[in-house]
Write a protein that holds these residues in place. Structure first.
Motif, PDB file in Angstrom:
ATOM      1  N   ILE A 131      -9.691  12.781  -3.356  1.00 55.18           N
ATOM      2  CA  ILE A 131     -10.232  11.369  -2.569  1.00 55.18           C
ATOM      3  C   ILE A 131      -9.550  10.414  -3.314  1.00 55.18           C
ATOM      4  O   ILE A 131     -10.401  10.330  -4.259  1.00 55.18           O
ATOM      5  CB  ILE A 131     -10.553  11.648  -1.132  1.00 55.18           C
ATOM      6  N   ALA A 132      -8.795   9.340  -3.077  1.00 55.30           N
ATOM      7  CA  ALA A 132      -8.932   7.711  -4.168  1.00 55.30           C
ATOM      8  C   ALA A 132      -8.344   7.352  -3.058  1.00 55.30           C
ATOM      9  O   ALA A 132      -7.618   7.142  -2.142  1.00 55.30           O
ATOM     10  CB  ALA A 132      -7.915   7.878  -5.124  1.00 55.30           C
ATOM     11  N   TYR A 133      -9.454   6.208  -2.940  1.00 53.16           N
ATOM     12  CA  TYR A 133      -9.082   4.766  -2.079  1.00 53.16           C
ATOM     13  C   TYR A 133      -8.938   3.776  -3.229  1.00 53.16           C
ATOM     14  O   TYR A 133      -8.796   3.463  -3.949  1.00 53.16           O
ATOM     15  CB  TYR A 133     -10.352   4.499  -1.817  1.00 53.16           C
ATOM     16  N   PHE A 134      -7.310   2.927  -2.223  1.00 49.11           N
ATOM     17  CA  PHE A 134      -7.400   2.073  -2.991  1.00 49.11           C
ATOM     18  C   PHE A 134      -7.193   0.037  -1.463  1.00 49.11           C
ATOM     19  O   PHE A 134      -6.648   0.811  -0.830  1.00 49.11           O
ATOM     20  CB  PHE A 134      -5.378   2.522  -3.099  1.00 49.11           C
ATOM     21  N   ASN A 135      -7.669  -0.415  -2.227  1.00 52.67           N
ATOM     22  CA  ASN A 135      -7.820  -1.783  -2.284  1.00 52.67           C
ATOM     23  C   ASN A 135      -6.467  -3.093  -1.974  1.00 52.67           C
ATOM     24  O   ASN A 135      -6.386  -3.301  -3.103  1.00 52.67           O
ATOM     25  CB  ASN A 135      -9.011  -2.715  -2.290  1.00 52.67           C
ATOM     26  N   VAL A 136      -5.988  -2.309  -1.285  1.00 50.01           N
ATOM     27  CA  VAL A 136      -4.080  -3.662  -1.880  1.00 50.01           C
ATOM     28  C   VAL A 136      -3.311  -2.834  -0.424  1.00 50.01           C
ATOM     29  O   VAL A 136      -4.152  -2.545   0.793  1.00 50.01           O
ATOM     30  CB  VAL A 136      -3.237  -2.416  -2.523  1.00 50.01           C
ATOM     31  N   ASP A 137      -2.391  -4.085  -0.657  1.00 49.39           N
ATOM     32  CA  ASP A 137      -2.066  -4.384   0.849  1.00 49.39           C
ATOM     33  C   ASP A 137      -1.233  -3.328   1.659  1.00 49.39           C
ATOM     34  O   ASP A 137      -0.036  -3.163   0.829  1.00 49.39           O
ATOM     35  CB  ASP A 137      -0.940  -5.680   0.409  1.00 49.39           C
ATOM     36  N   VAL A 138      -0.871  -3.165   3.159  1.00 47.48           N
ATOM     37  CA  VAL A 138      -0.340  -2.200   3.306  1.00 47.48           C
ATOM     38  C   VAL A 138       1.522  -2.697   3.352  1.00 47.48           C
ATOM     39  O   VAL A 138       1.864  -4.542   3.766  1.00 47.48           O
ATOM     40  CB  VAL A 138      -0.498  -1.898   4.506  1.00 47.48           C
ATOM     41  N   CYS A 139       2.581  -2.296   3.982  1.00 55.09           N
ATOM     42  CA  CYS A 139       3.777  -2.749   3.983  1.00 55.09           C
ATOM     43  C   CYS A 139       3.912  -3.897   5.567  1.00 55.09           C
ATOM     44  O   CYS A 139       5.057  -4.079   5.458  1.00 55.09           O
ATOM     45  CB  CYS A 139       4.917  -1.553   4.564  1.00 55.09           C
ATOM     46  N   ARG A 140       3.082  -3.800   6.805  1.00 56.42           N
ATOM     47  CA  ARG A 140       3.088  -4.693   7.582  1.00 56.42           C
ATOM     48  C   ARG A 140       1.764  -5.416   7.737  1.00 56.42           C
ATOM     49  O   ARG A 140       0.738  -5.042   7.441  1.00 56.42           O
ATOM     50  CB  ARG A 140       3.466  -3.932   8.745  1.00 56.42           C
ATOM     51  N   PRO A 141       1.873  -6.962   7.618  1.00 59.51           N
ATOM     52  CA  PRO A 141       0.218  -7.854   8.147  1.00 59.51           C
ATOM     53  C   PRO A 141      -0.024  -6.934   8.917  1.00 59.51           C
ATOM     54  O   PRO A 141      -1.153  -7.383   8.928  1.00 59.51           O
ATOM     55  CB  PRO A 141       0.406  -8.685   8.879  1.00 59.51           C
ATOM     56  N   ASP A 142      -0.557  -6.568   9.813  1.00 66.23           N
ATOM     57  CA  ASP A 142      -1.433  -6.452  11.242  1.00 66.23           C
ATOM     58  C   ASP A 142      -1.379  -4.135  10.874  1.00 66.23           C
ATOM     59  O   ASP A 142      -2.508  -3.501  11.391  1.00 66.23           O
ATOM     60  CB  ASP A 142      -0.880  -6.329  11.912  1.00 66.23           C
ATOM     61  N   LEU A 143      -0.904  -4.243   9.698  1.00 70.51           N
ATOM     62  CA  LEU A 143      -1.791  -2.441   8.923  1.00 70.51           C
ATOM     63  C   LEU A 143      -2.974  -2.772   8.195  1.00 70.51           C
ATOM     64  O   LEU A 143      -2.373  -3.171   7.479  1.00 70.51           O
ATOM     65  CB  LEU A 143      -0.426  -2.025   8.698  1.00 70.51           C
ATOM     66  N   LEU A 144      -4.085  -2.262   8.781  1.00 64.21           N
ATOM     67  CA  LEU A 144      -5.390  -2.088   7.458  1.00 64.21           C
ATOM     68  C   LEU A 144      -5.645  -0.848   6.958  1.00 64.21           C
ATOM     69  O   LEU A 144      -6.220  -0.724   5.789  1.00 64.21           O
ATOM     70  CB  LEU A 144      -6.299  -2.049   8.887  1.00 64.21           C
ATOM     71  N   VAL A 145      -4.691  -0.006   7.314  1.00 63.99           N
ATOM     72  CA  VAL A 145      -4.848   1.790   6.611  1.00 63.99           C
ATOM     73  C   VAL A 145      -3.911   2.260   6.489  1.00 63.99           C
ATOM     74  O   VAL A 145      -2.805   2.087   7.272  1.00 63.99           O
ATOM     75  CB  VAL A 145      -6.174   1.850   7.316  1.00 63.99           C
ATOM     76  N   GLU A 146      -3.820   3.080   5.222  1.00 70.58           N
ATOM     77  CA  GLU A 146      -2.862   3.556   5.080  1.00 70.58           C
ATOM     78  C   GLU A 146      -2.829   4.593   4.425  1.00 70.58           C
ATOM     79  O   GLU A 146      -3.481   5.039   3.352  1.00 70.58           O
ATOM     80  CB  GLU A 146      -1.071   2.891   4.330  1.00 70.58           C
ATOM     81  N   ILE A 147      -2.534   6.650   4.917  1.00 70.16           N
ATOM     82  CA  ILE A 147      -2.961   7.858   4.279  1.00 70.16           C
ATOM     83  C   ILE A 147      -1.477   8.681   3.980  1.00 70.16           C
ATOM     84  O   ILE A 147      -0.646   8.956   4.754  1.00 70.16           O
ATOM     85  CB  ILE A 147      -3.849   8.366   5.201  1.00 70.16           C
ATOM     86  N   GLU A 148      -1.726   9.679   2.970  1.00 70.68           N
ATOM     87  CA  GLU A 148      -1.139  10.374   2.445  1.00 70.68           C
ATOM     88  C   GLU A 148      -1.651  11.226   1.705  1.00 70.68           C
ATOM     89  O   GLU A 148      -2.787  11.149   1.180  1.00 70.68           O
ATOM     90  CB  GLU A 148       0.551   9.807   1.671  1.00 70.68           C
ATOM     91  N   GLY A 149      -0.687  11.902   1.270  1.00 70.49           N
ATOM     92  CA  GLY A 149      -1.440  13.354   0.351  1.00 70.49           C
ATOM     93  C   GLY A 149      -0.433  14.947   0.520  1.00 70.49           C
ATOM     94  O   GLY A 149       0.853  14.274   0.902  1.00 70.49           O
ATOM     95  N   VAL A 150      -0.891  15.960   0.306  1.00 74.45           N
ATOM     96  CA  VAL A 150       0.062  17.195   0.231  1.00 74.45           C
ATOM     97  C   VAL A 150      -0.625  17.930   0.868  1.00 74.45           C
ATOM     98  O   VAL A 150      -1.481  18.016   0.343  1.00 74.45           O
ATOM     99  CB  VAL A 150      -0.183  17.040  -1.365  1.00 74.45           C
ATOM    100  N   CYS A 151       0.271  19.249   1.688  1.00 75.95           N
ATOM    101  CA  CYS A 151      -0.082  20.006   1.774  1.00 75.95           C
ATOM    102  C   CYS A 151      -0.003  21.488   1.436  1.00 75.95           C
ATOM    103  O   CYS A 151       1.390  21.687   0.762  1.00 75.95           O
ATOM    104  CB  CYS A 151      -0.064  20.600   3.293  1.00 75.95           C
ATOM    105  N   ARG A 152      -0.714  22.415   1.378  1.00 76.95           N
ATOM    106  CA  ARG A 152      -0.309  23.197   0.145  1.00 76.95           C
ATOM    107  C   ARG A 152      -0.547  24.407   0.934  1.00 76.95           C
ATOM    108  O   ARG A 152      -1.972  24.584   1.232  1.00 76.95           O
ATOM    109  CB  ARG A 152      -0.507  23.380  -1.344  1.00 76.95           C
TER     110      ARG A 152
END
Ligand SMILES: C=C(O[C@@H]1C=C(C(=O)O)C=C[C@H]1O)C(=O)O
Length: 339
Positions: free
Chosen positions: A318-339
């Motif tokens: 798991i890696a955390y990034f402090n970056v902007d998201v694609c809408r100004p009101d979105l505070l967090v976004e998560i993605e990954g892979v299920c295997r």
């Protein structure tokens, strides 16, 4: 040079996420197909160690670089295509290109996307698996006062419209902010017949978002399943606290994090997989690995970490990034892979 080896390796194609310091500890387990370096400064994509390396400025200068490493059990051939770098193994193609800062992005993005799609098609990798759109100043304004994400989405949508006969279905993707102007793009595609693209019953398909979210809707699916000889991998797109087409829990970081995790849980669950004709028991949000968590405000990172540490398996990368998201009101976004 060596790369991390995962116990849950998927035959054919697999990936790992590691901080650069730890990434060289174990022996090489396959052939390098491509890398994405989430680094402390921007750089042009290059061929390094025989494979493409895309670099996106997504880490503070003093923090360790996170690297996403894609490997295959097949021999790899790499090369350049105009300003892009690529590698292929006969089953998968990894293609990376950077667009430097522009006054406006629409036309250049359309050209870059058309070039990438035509290239991957011409080599027989007709099925998109996953696309990374790493966008500087994502919610900032271009020289004409248009939000850069909207400007980007317009060019991308025009490219997909122009090539709709060849690419009628959209794949999983990420569209996230970086810390420098310019756009880093990466495409992963496969030979025909192995992909299924999924939507989420809790969310309006992004390509059908109403025009209040931009003149051209974002071109991506919520997830893409890639079959292999065992079962397959489910690539989960960047997911946020969106219900229908609207942002839920405005100004509430815990609420947004929990809603995002619920969205992923439903997306990867057996009911949704079955709805899309993907066989198998399905997954839960706990099965997400190679997790990337994007947090807009650094003050929110500890809250998000606490929630994620309760949800994800301790063995997950798991890696955390402090970056902007694609809408100004979105505070967090998560993605990954299920295997
Ligand atoms: C978070 C969302 O979209 C983000 C933007 C994407 C894009 O434009 O390619 C893809 C996934 C997310 O990173 C969303 O619309 O739910």
């Amino acid at each position: 040079m060596s790369y991390p080896q995962r116990g849950d390796r998927t035959p054919g194609l697999w990936s790992a996420l590691a901080s650069k310091a730890g990434a060289s500890a174990e022996s090489a387990s396959g052939n390098l197909l491509g890398r994405i370096s989430y680094a402390g400064e921007p750089a042009e994509p290059v061929l390094a160690d025989g494979a493409p390396r895309l670099t996106a400025h997504m880490a503070a200068k003093n923090l360790a670089t996170t690297e996403e490493v894609w490997q295959t059990d097949r021999p790899v051939r790499s090369g350049t295509a105009g300003e892009a770098v690529f590698a292929e193994d006969g089953e998968h193609l990894f293609y990376a290109v950077r667009l430097g800062p522009q006054p406006t992005y629409r036309e250049r993005v359309r050209d870059l996307y058309e070039n990438a799609l035509e290239f991957t098609w011409s080599r027989g990798y007709t099925d998109l698996v996953r696309i990374w759109n790493l966008i500087g100043e994502i919610t900032g304004r271009n020289a004409e006062g248009v939000e850069i994400y909207r400007d980007f989405c317009t060019g991308r949508a025009e490219a997909f419209a122009a090539l709709a006969d060849r690419f009628p279905r959209l794949s999983a993707a990420t569209g996230i902010g970086t810390l420098s102007p310019g756009i880093d793009l990466c495409f992963l595609s496969a030979k025909p017949g192995r992909t299924t693209h999924l939507e989420n019953p809790r969310q309006t398909p992004a390509y059908q978002y109403p025009s209040e979210y931009g003149p051209r809707s974002p071109s991506f699916a919520r997830a893409t399943f890639l079959r292999d000889q065992n079962a397959g991998s489910l690539f989960v797109s960047g997911t946020a606290s969106i219900l229908g087409a609207d942002t839920a829990h405005v100004d509430d970081i815990a609420g947004q994090t929990l809603e995002t995790l619920r969205n992923i849980d439903v997306l990867v669950g057996s009911e949704n997989l079955g709805r899309h004709g993907v066989r198998g028991d399905g997954y839960t949000v706990r099965d997400l690995d190679q997790v990337k968590v994007y947090v807009r405000d650094s003050a929110h990172i500890s809250t998000v970490r606490n929630i994620c540490s309760l949800v994800f398996s301790p063995g997950s990368e798991i890696a955390y990034f402090n970056v902007d998201v694609c809408r100004p009101d979105l505070l967090v976004e998560i993605e990954g892979v299920c295997r």
